[in-house]
Structures are given as C-alpha cells and as structure tokens.
Design an enzyme around this catalytic site. Structure first.
Site, short mmCIF file in Angstrom:
data_model
loop_
_atom_site.label_atom_id
_atom_site.label_comp_id
_atom_site.label_asym_id
_atom_site.label_seq_id
_atom_site.Cartn_x
_atom_site.Cartn_y
_atom_site.Cartn_z
N ARG A 57 8.66 -13.10 -8.81
CA ARG A 57 8.25 -12.10 -7.69
C ARG A 57 9.18 -11.36 -7.26
NH1 ARG A 57 6.33 -13.38 -3.16
NH2 ARG A 57 5.31 -15.17 -3.76
N TYR A 110 2.62 14.49 -3.98
CA TYR A 110 1.82 13.91 -4.87
C TYR A 110 0.26 13.48 -4.29
CZ TYR A 110 0.44 10.86 -8.75
OH TYR A 110 -0.11 10.21 -9.65
N ASP A 182 10.83 12.04 -3.03
CA ASP A 182 10.13 11.75 -4.11
C ASP A 182 11.01 12.67 -5.19
OD1 ASP A 182 8.67 11.54 -6.29
OD2 ASP A 182 6.83 11.25 -5.48
N LYS A 207 7.26 8.31 -15.46
CA LYS A 207 7.29 9.66 -15.89
C LYS A 207 8.63 9.74 -16.86
CE LYS A 207 3.72 9.99 -13.53
NZ LYS A 207 3.61 10.48 -12.06
C1 LIG Z 1 2.98 10.19 -11.06
C2 LIG Z 1 3.96 10.26 -9.69
C3 LIG Z 1 3.81 9.36 -8.60
C4 LIG Z 1 3.07 8.08 -8.74
O1 LIG Z 1 3.55 7.26 -9.75
P1 LIG Z 1 2.74 6.30 -10.54
O2 LIG Z 1 3.84 5.58 -11.52
O3 LIG Z 1 1.75 6.88 -11.27
O4 LIG Z 1 2.13 5.15 -9.55
C5 LIG Z 1 4.38 9.83 -7.62
N1 LIG Z 1 4.94 10.98 -7.23
C6 LIG Z 1 5.06 11.97 -8.30
C7 LIG Z 1 5.75 13.09 -8.10
C8 LIG Z 1 4.29 11.72 -9.43
O5 LIG Z 1 4.53 12.47 -10.45
#
Ligand SMILES: *Cc1c(COP(=O)(O)O)cnc(C)c1O
Length: 399
Positions: A57, A110, A182, A207
């Site tokens: 963990r 998001y 982000d 992504k």
């Molecule tokens: C997809 C996404 C998230 C969330 O990520 P997950 O891996 O689906 O939890 C956060 N910010 C942006 C800009 C995203 O495209």
C-alpha cells in the site's frame, strides 16, 4: 539522466534502479510484503532512513519506476502515484485543505473535480470560488483576496480553454497560496508547468501518459517536501496504484513523445478540416489562430495537444445521426488513447452534471470531444467526411 532530452527520458528515466538479473525491462513485482532478515535494516527502511519497500500500500518497485519516470519528464524532484486520476486530485486537495480554507478555481474543471468542489469540500467547510475560465482579471482578483489553493486546468475539458499559468503563479505568490494544475490534456511533452512556477502538477495517467486505454492511474509531481505530504495522505487512505497498472503505464510512456507528436499533428489537421464544414458551428482547438487562448498557448506550450472539440448545428439531433456513422473513431469515454475517440461531454466527462449545469459551464449540447489517435490523418478526415456526407438532407435544411 537529467541532461537527456525528453524522448530519451521517456525511454530510460526511472528504470535503472529496478532492473535485476540483466533484465532490460522493469519487472512487475506483485509481492505485497518484503522480507528483512536484519531487524535493524527493517527498522531503517520502515522509518525512511534507508531505501526499500515494506508493504504494497505504501511503495512498490514497479510503481516507483513509473513515478520516477513521470517526475523526470515533468522536471520534478518527486512524484507519487494513485489508483486513478480522480484519486490523485482528491488526495492532493485533501492533503492541503482544512476547514475554513478557500480554493480559487475555474468553472471548466473536469466534471469529477467539479463534484469534489461542489459536493465534498463544502462538507468540510472548504469554500470554493469558481471564476469564468478565461477571465484572468476575475481570477487574479479572487486569488488576491486570499486563498490557500489555486486550482487550475489548462487546456480545459472539453472546450480547450487556456489559462495563463505564469499569471496565476504570480498572483498566488502574493497570498502564499499553493498552485495546483491538472496537466492531463497537455502531457509533459507539450507543457511542463513546474518550469513556470506551479507547485504541483497532476495527471490522469489513464489518458495520454498510459496512452492505450488499458490502465487507470494518477500521479502528482512537485518538490520532495510537498510530495511527501501527499504520499503520506495516500499511504494512509489507500488509493494506491497497483503494480500491473504501473507496468502498463510505464510501458505506454516509452512511446509518449512519439504519440504526442503525431496526436498534435492529427488534431491540428482535423481541426482545420472541421473549420471548413457548414454544419460545424464552432471548432475549439488552441492551435487555431482564432482561438481566444492561442497566444497564451503558444507561449506556454510546445504543442497544442491531441484533443479538440466541435459543436454541430442542430445540437443533439445532429449528433444522434452523425456519431453512429463514424467508422474509425470509437464512441467512448476517455481520451489520449492511440486510437481516436469521440464523445459528447453529456455522456462522458460531464455526465455527472445536469444539462443546466453544462449550459452554465458553456458546454453546448451539440458539442463533441474529439481525441485524435495516431492513425493516418487522411483516414481520420475521410471518416469524418463520409459521416457528414451521409447525414439526411433534413438535418442540413434545419441547420
Ligand atoms: C480523465 C480525467 C481526470 C480523471 O482521471 P481518472 O483517471 O478517470 O480518474 C481528471 N482530469 C482530467 C482533465 C481528465 O481528463
């Protein structure tokens, strides 16, 4: 390793320490616990005086390689990983916020992040102020009133708005606020916010970093002192990235620079093509010269990214005809995959929001997000072309 260029780092950074037996690839270590014959050594590792692993963990050799590689690409001192992008975002926010604190953010975060701001943070008495996403004067004014965290996303999801990172950092410095960004849409190939003074950059590794839509993960990068605090929150709260996921993300990242280069090119060509269509009301892509954030994007990004969006005339009705006609692009959630993915925000990123909330965020119901894959771009354009041409005449007449 730090003198190497980004492409070389994508291949080699973070790996050397984990290679054993002459293996050329990082092993997937599934073991949850680690043996110590020497109690003194065990104690030293457990108390952080010596490198090593105790329990899955907390840390793991495969996830460590993933973290070290992302840190190298972002030019960060340290990184820590999570089971998903949302875990990275929530854990980071909860690490630094306490009752009575204030966050200044934008309307276009998001969808999941927006829910943390509107549903969960208010429960612990944290106030979040949402500014018009591209209104830098308003953002600056709110930040200067005082806050603990400035949370931004650039480019934003799904309309690709651009925030001036340096301007936000400058304002935040005056009130001693942390700047968290982000960076999912840009990836470290196109944008390295830490170079611009940001404190923490985080990603949904699901992504572009992973790039193959086969592993969920998240990561946050920054100075060691900040990352240690986020790591501590995560090790206790338990949103740990699993070793197999870490391996898939690590493997995906070896082609990050090649994929992003191609996706940048493909997105640009598709955006230019869509601009020529009568049925397309608007194309949102920071690489287009008439995009309101183009000049800022040119300054702070090395490429404009693989994601664009466009709004069709006739709204949802047109989309109901158009999307099923697409042969190559998959109609799916997510983005940043090697294969092209399309989807309306109403069923993907902003499914948590009501149509009214989406409208308030400036997301037209006829909007489609288009995440360019690495296919040959002529085929992608041909696919769109045949889909638009196959629409019934009535759609064109109504539009
Ligand atoms: C997809 C996404 C998230 C969330 O990520 P997950 O891996 O689906 O939890 C956060 N910010 C942006 C800009 C995203 O495209």
């Amino acid at each position: 390793m730090s003198d190497h260029k980004l492409g070389t780092k994508a291949l080699w950074a973070g790996e050397a320490e984990q290679l054993r037996y002459g293996a050329t690839q990082v092993p997937v270590v599934h073991s949850v616990s680690y043996n110590y014959d020497d109690l003194e050594e065990w104690y030293q590792v457990a108390t952080g005086q010596k490198e090593g692993h105790i329990y899955g963990r907390n840390t793991n050799p495969t996830t460590q390689a993933f973290e070290d590689k992302v840190a190298a690409l972002e030019g960060a001192e340290a990184a820590t990983s999570f089971s998903s992008g949302m875990a990275a975002i929530s854990n980071t926010l909860y690490t630094f916020l306490k009752p009575g604190d204030k966050v200044v953010s934008i309307k276009d975060t998001y969808g999941g992040t927006n829910k943390i701001f509107t549903e969960f943070l208010p429960r612990i008495n944290v106030d979040v102020v949402f500014c018009e996403t591209e209104d830098h004067d308003e953002l600056e004014k709110e930040v200067l009133k005082g806050c603990q965290v400035v949370y931004i996303e650039t480019p934003t999801n799904p309309t690709l708005k651009i925030i001036d990172i340096e301007r936000m950092v400058k304002a935040a410095r005056k009130v001693d606020a942390l700047v968290i960004i982000d960076g999912t849409f840009a990836s470290p190939v196109n944008q390295t916010p830490l170079d611009l003074g940001v404190d923490l950059v985080l990603h949904s590794a699901t992504k572009f970093l992973g790039g193959h839509s086969d592993a969920l993960g998240g990561v946050v990068c920054g100075d060691k002192e900040l990352i240690e605090q986020v790591y501590h929150y995560r090790e206790i709260n338990g949103a740990t990235l699993n070793p197999m996921g870490a391996y898939l993300l690590l493997r995906g990242m070896k082609t990050l620079h090649l994929r992003i280069e191609r996706q940048n090119e493909n997105a640009m060509r598709v955006a230019q093509y869509l601009k020529t269509l009568d049925l397309v009301e608007d194309v949102y892509y920071p690489g287009l010269e008439d995009h309101p954030g183009h000049d800022i994007a040119k300054r702070q990004m090395r490429g404009f990214g693989g994601v664009l969006s466009f709004a069709v005339k006739g709204g949802l009705e047109t989309l109901h005809y158009l999307l099923p006609q697409m042969k190559l692009a998959k109609r799916a959630a997510s983005l940043g995959c090697v294969q092209t993915i399309i989807g309306p925000p109403g069923t993907t990123s902003h499914v948590e929001c009501t149509p009214e909330e989406r409208a308030a965020m400036g997301i037209p119901e006829g909007l489609v997000r288009y995440s360019a894959g690495i296919e040959d771009v002529d085929d992608l354009i041909e696919d769109l072309d045949q889909a638009f041409k196959s629409l019934p005449e009535e759609i064109y007449q109504k539009a």
